[in-house]
Design an enzyme around this catalytic site. Structure first.
Site, PDB file in Angstrom:
ATOM      1  N   PRO A  47       0.811  -1.217   0.000  1.00 28.36           N
ATOM      2  CA  PRO A  47       0.000   0.000   0.000  1.00 28.36           C
ATOM      3  C   PRO A  47       0.842   1.264   0.000  1.00 28.36           C
ATOM      4  CG  PRO A  47       0.094  -0.931   2.202  1.00 28.36           C
ATOM      5  CD  PRO A  47       0.809  -1.894   1.310  1.00 28.36           C
ATOM      6  N   MET A  48       0.452   2.214  -0.830  1.00 27.00           N
ATOM      7  CA  MET A  48       1.098   3.530  -0.866  1.00 27.00           C
ATOM      8  C   MET A  48       0.015   4.592  -0.738  1.00 27.00           C
ATOM      9  SD  MET A  48       3.933   3.117  -3.906  1.00 27.00           S
ATOM     10  CE  MET A  48       3.012   1.912  -4.875  1.00 27.00           C
ATOM     11  N   VAL A  49       0.154   5.455   0.232  1.00 24.55           N
ATOM     12  CA  VAL A  49      -0.835   6.517   0.421  1.00 24.55           C
ATOM     13  C   VAL A  49      -0.994   7.289  -0.890  1.00 24.55           C
ATOM     14  CG1 VAL A  49      -1.402   8.621   1.679  1.00 24.55           C
ATOM     15  CG2 VAL A  49      -0.328   6.705   2.880  1.00 24.55           C
ATOM     16  N   CYS A 130       2.308   2.716   9.866  1.00 22.36           N
ATOM     17  CA  CYS A 130       2.466   4.107   9.438  1.00 22.36           C
ATOM     18  C   CYS A 130       3.068   4.928  10.578  1.00 22.36           C
ATOM     19  CB  CYS A 130       1.127   4.702   9.034  1.00 22.36           C
ATOM     20  SG  CYS A 130       1.233   6.438   8.526  1.00 22.36           S
ATOM     21  N   LYS A 171      -0.059  -5.391   9.028  1.00 26.47           N
ATOM     22  CA  LYS A 171       1.263  -4.956   8.553  1.00 26.47           C
ATOM     23  C   LYS A 171       1.907  -4.148   9.673  1.00 26.47           C
ATOM     24  CE  LYS A 171       3.542  -2.691   4.638  1.00 26.47           C
ATOM     25  NZ  LYS A 171       4.240  -1.558   5.287  1.00 26.47           N
ATOM     26  N   HIS A 199       7.464  -5.043   8.286  1.00 25.04           N
ATOM     27  CA  HIS A 199       8.380  -4.032   7.740  1.00 25.04           C
ATOM     28  C   HIS A 199       9.575  -3.978   8.683  1.00 25.04           C
ATOM     29  CE1 HIS A 199       8.938   0.152   5.783  1.00 25.04           C
ATOM     30  NE2 HIS A 199      10.080  -0.225   6.354  1.00 25.04           N
ATOM     31  N   ASN A 233       8.743  -6.918   4.204  1.00 30.24           N
ATOM     32  CA  ASN A 233       8.609  -5.638   3.512  1.00 30.24           C
ATOM     33  C   ASN A 233       9.825  -4.768   3.812  1.00 30.24           C
ATOM     34  OD1 ASN A 233       6.761  -2.634   4.118  1.00 30.24           O
ATOM     35  ND2 ASN A 233       7.535  -3.313   2.163  1.00 30.24           N
TER      36      ASN A 233
END
Length: 356
Positions: A47-49, A130, A171, A199, A233
């Site tokens: 996912p990328m904002v 995040c 995640k 991550h 990740n």
């Protein structure tokens, strides 16, 4: 016949059921079996904002991304605001396997959110990584790895309601103390999570610093008895990285994010972004619509920069202010083919026009 009240009408609304998961679109099945069926780990477009919108998701799928994520969507805004729903999420029948990622800090909002998106995706991912301060202050993103009780409560609530009809992922980032991450992962497994994406950076680790693969490997070893797949990740920028990361950490899948923004064909083995990506991205953007011009422009900038386009041309492109002008600019500077034309999306090198 007397008109019925709004309340009576609401009671008759039928809520769509989650999609039927088949082996080909079941993310968990894919993650568990790719090493057997394809001789490689599962490849995942993370996912990328803002940037993981429908046209880009479809582009990644054309280049061997097994599973693709939506951008993070804030649950509270999505369940309360119709405009947010229109802006944040669009999909189609070909958008599968799809994981919709959510930013959330309570069970009630999560369950409402999942109810809304479940018919249109194959799984939901809770964002626990995040590091943006505003999100952390709201108890979203990285804040959740320090609130294991709430996170596990949310996982358990979703899995208790949906079981295997909908996949659920978390995640996470790692803690400074690896044992704290191991404990969190074991608790998530017990709560029913389908797989965990790790991550390999802490909340405060900058993206310019190398990902900590040692930590991911350690965590995988410590939770292997739980038999819950793990995805790694961080720092996946070329096809060779996929195999190297999987071999070192023993994970079942590898997620790329920034690497795909520059080169959506990364998983297919292209060292640099091929021109075919540019033409396909244009096609999906115009075919599906709804992509803000600034995002279109930035996606193209990232791809063309990766292809080592001349700096003066990149600067020239970024000065253009509208989609129509940008199409004209591509026609002027390149042999820019449309869908259906001979040779469309077949070139690798930039097809400069002689009179550029």
């Amino acid at each position: 016949m007397q008109p019925r009240s709004v309340c009576e009408l609401k009671k008759q609304v039928v809520i769509p059921k989650p999609k039927l998961l088949k082996p080909e679109n079941d993310p968990l099945h894919i993650i568990k079996t790719r090493k057997i069926t394809h001789g490689r780990p599962a490849t995942i477009a993370g996912p990328m904002v803002r940037y993981s919108k429908l046209p880009f998701r479809q582009l990644c799928r054309q280049y061997d991304a097994d599973i693709v994520y939506s951008p993070m969507i804030l649950a509270r805004e999505y369940v309360r605001n119709g405009n947010a729903r229109l802006a944040d999420f669009s999909t189609n029948d070909e958008d599968t396997p799809l994981i919709v990622q959510v930013g959330v800090n309570n069970v009630a909002d999560l369950l409402k959110f999942v109810e809304m998106v479940a018919p249109y995706c194959d799984g939901v991912g809770i964002n626990c990584g995040c590091p943006i301060k505003e999100q952390v202050r709201e108890g979203i993103g990285c804040a959740l790895i320090y609130n294991a009780e709430l996170l596990c409560e949310m996982v358990s609530a979703v899995k208790s309601k949906y079981g295997d009809s909908l996949r659920l992922e978390t995640k996470i980032r790692i803690h400074d103390d690896y044992e704290q991450t191991v404990s969190l992962c074991k608790s998530l497994c017990d709560a029913g999570v389908d797989w965990i994406t790790i991550h390999g950076r802490t909340r405060t680790t900058r993206s310019s610093q190398p990902v900590n693969l040692e930590a991911i490997r350690y965590i995988v070893e410590k939770i292997q008895e739980k038999k819950v797949p793990v995805v790694a990740n961080g720092d996946c920028f070329k096809r060779a990285d996929v195999d190297a990361i999987a071999e070192f950490t023993k994970v079942d899948g590898v997620m790329a994010v920034r690497g795909l923004l520059a080169n959506p064909a990364l998983f297919s083995g292209y060292e640099t972004c091929p021109w075919s990506c540019v033409e396909k991205f244009w096609y999906y953007t115009l075919e599906y619509g709804g992509l803000p011009y600034q995002l279109l422009q930035h996606h193209l900038y990232c791809m063309l920069e990766n292809m080592n386009l001349e700096r003066r041309l990149l600067k020239e492109m970024m000065s253009i202010k509208s989609t129509g002008e940008l199409i004209d600019w591509f026609d002027t500077r390149f042999d820019f083919k449309r869908f259906g034309e001979a040779g469309w999306a077949e070139a690798s090198a930039v097809p400069y026009r002689v009179d550029k």
